[in-house]
Design a protein around this motif. Sequence first.
Motif, short mmCIF file in Angstrom:
data_model
loop_
_atom_site.label_atom_id
_atom_site.label_comp_id
_atom_site.label_asym_id
_atom_site.label_seq_id
_atom_site.Cartn_x
_atom_site.Cartn_y
_atom_site.Cartn_z
N TYR A 11 0.82 -1.21 0.00
CA TYR A 11 0.00 0.00 0.00
C TYR A 11 0.86 1.27 0.00
N TYR A 12 2.17 1.14 0.07
CA TYR A 12 3.07 2.30 0.14
C TYR A 12 4.20 2.12 -0.87
N LEU A 13 4.53 3.19 -1.59
CA LEU A 13 5.61 3.18 -2.57
C LEU A 13 6.31 4.54 -2.55
N GLN A 14 7.64 4.51 -2.53
CA GLN A 14 8.44 5.74 -2.58
C GLN A 14 9.69 5.44 -3.39
N VAL A 15 10.19 6.42 -4.10
CA VAL A 15 11.43 6.28 -4.86
C VAL A 15 12.42 7.32 -4.35
N ILE A 16 13.64 6.85 -4.00
CA ILE A 16 14.73 7.74 -3.60
C ILE A 16 15.91 7.40 -4.49
N GLY A 17 16.26 8.33 -5.37
CA GLY A 17 17.37 8.09 -6.29
C GLY A 17 17.08 6.87 -7.15
N ASP A 18 17.96 5.86 -7.06
CA ASP A 18 17.77 4.64 -7.85
C ASP A 18 17.20 3.50 -7.01
N ARG A 19 16.57 3.83 -5.88
CA ARG A 19 16.00 2.81 -5.00
C ARG A 19 14.48 2.95 -4.92
N ILE A 20 13.83 1.80 -4.89
CA ILE A 20 12.38 1.73 -4.79
C ILE A 20 12.06 1.16 -3.41
N ILE A 21 11.16 1.82 -2.71
CA ILE A 21 10.82 1.41 -1.34
C ILE A 21 9.33 1.11 -1.28
N ILE A 22 9.00 -0.06 -0.72
CA ILE A 22 7.62 -0.42 -0.48
C ILE A 22 7.48 -0.86 0.98
N ASN A 23 6.24 -0.92 1.43
CA ASN A 23 6.01 -1.42 2.79
C ASN A 23 6.24 -2.93 2.83
N ASP A 24 6.66 -3.42 3.98
CA ASP A 24 6.81 -4.86 4.23
C ASP A 24 5.65 -5.27 5.13
N ASN A 25 4.51 -5.55 4.49
CA ASN A 25 3.27 -5.78 5.20
C ASN A 25 3.07 -4.64 6.20
N TYR A 26 2.91 -4.96 7.45
CA TYR A 26 2.69 -3.94 8.48
C TYR A 26 3.80 -4.03 9.53
N GLU A 27 5.05 -4.24 9.04
CA GLU A 27 6.19 -4.40 9.95
C GLU A 27 7.36 -3.49 9.63
N GLY A 28 7.46 -2.99 8.42
CA GLY A 28 8.61 -2.18 8.04
C GLY A 28 8.60 -1.86 6.56
N ILE A 29 9.80 -1.77 5.98
CA ILE A 29 9.93 -1.45 4.56
C ILE A 29 10.88 -2.42 3.86
N ILE A 30 10.70 -2.53 2.54
CA ILE A 30 11.57 -3.33 1.68
C ILE A 30 12.19 -2.38 0.67
N ILE A 31 13.50 -2.50 0.45
CA ILE A 31 14.20 -1.62 -0.46
C ILE A 31 14.76 -2.43 -1.63
N PHE A 32 14.45 -1.97 -2.85
CA PHE A 32 14.93 -2.59 -4.08
C PHE A 32 15.80 -1.62 -4.84
N ASP A 33 16.68 -2.13 -5.70
CA ASP A 33 17.39 -1.24 -6.62
C ASP A 33 16.48 -0.97 -7.82
N TYR A 34 16.96 -0.19 -8.79
CA TYR A 34 16.13 0.18 -9.92
C TYR A 34 15.80 -0.98 -10.85
N LYS A 35 16.50 -2.10 -10.71
CA LYS A 35 16.20 -3.30 -11.48
C LYS A 35 15.32 -4.26 -10.69
N ILE A 36 14.80 -3.78 -9.58
CA ILE A 36 13.91 -4.50 -8.68
C ILE A 36 14.59 -5.71 -8.04
N ASN A 37 15.87 -5.60 -7.77
CA ASN A 37 16.59 -6.59 -6.99
C ASN A 37 16.50 -6.19 -5.52
N LEU A 38 16.24 -7.15 -4.66
CA LEU A 38 16.13 -6.87 -3.23
C LEU A 38 17.47 -6.40 -2.67
N LEU A 39 17.47 -5.25 -2.02
CA LEU A 39 18.67 -4.75 -1.34
C LEU A 39 18.62 -5.07 0.15
N ARG A 40 17.50 -4.76 0.79
CA ARG A 40 17.39 -5.02 2.23
C ARG A 40 15.96 -4.84 2.71
#
Length: 89
Positions: A11-40
């Motif tokens: 339900y949440y999406l944000q872009v910072i530079g070349d990183r894509i951030i989404i919510n991790d259910n209702y516990e935190g966030i998931i960060i991907f690179d611009y190729k949608i590879n999981l960073l952390r």
Amino acid sequence: MEKKINGNDIYYLQVIGDRIIINDNYEGIIIFDYKINLLRRIKIYEGICIYSSFIIGENELILFCPEDNNVVYVDIEKKLGSFHLRAKF
């Protein structure tokens, strides 16, 4: 490019530079690179519901979570958990 993420209520999406951030259910966030590879993944707290966010630096976000009266600071590079401020609105 497509990425399937099973078992996550996105339900949440944000872009910072070349990183894509989404919510991790209702516990935190998931960060991907611009190729949608999981960073952390960053766990924040159980039950977090992110309404919106504000970018305050190259790697920093303020998450606005009004359902539980929280404002949360997150540094996405340092993998810091975060701290949150409970406020009465």
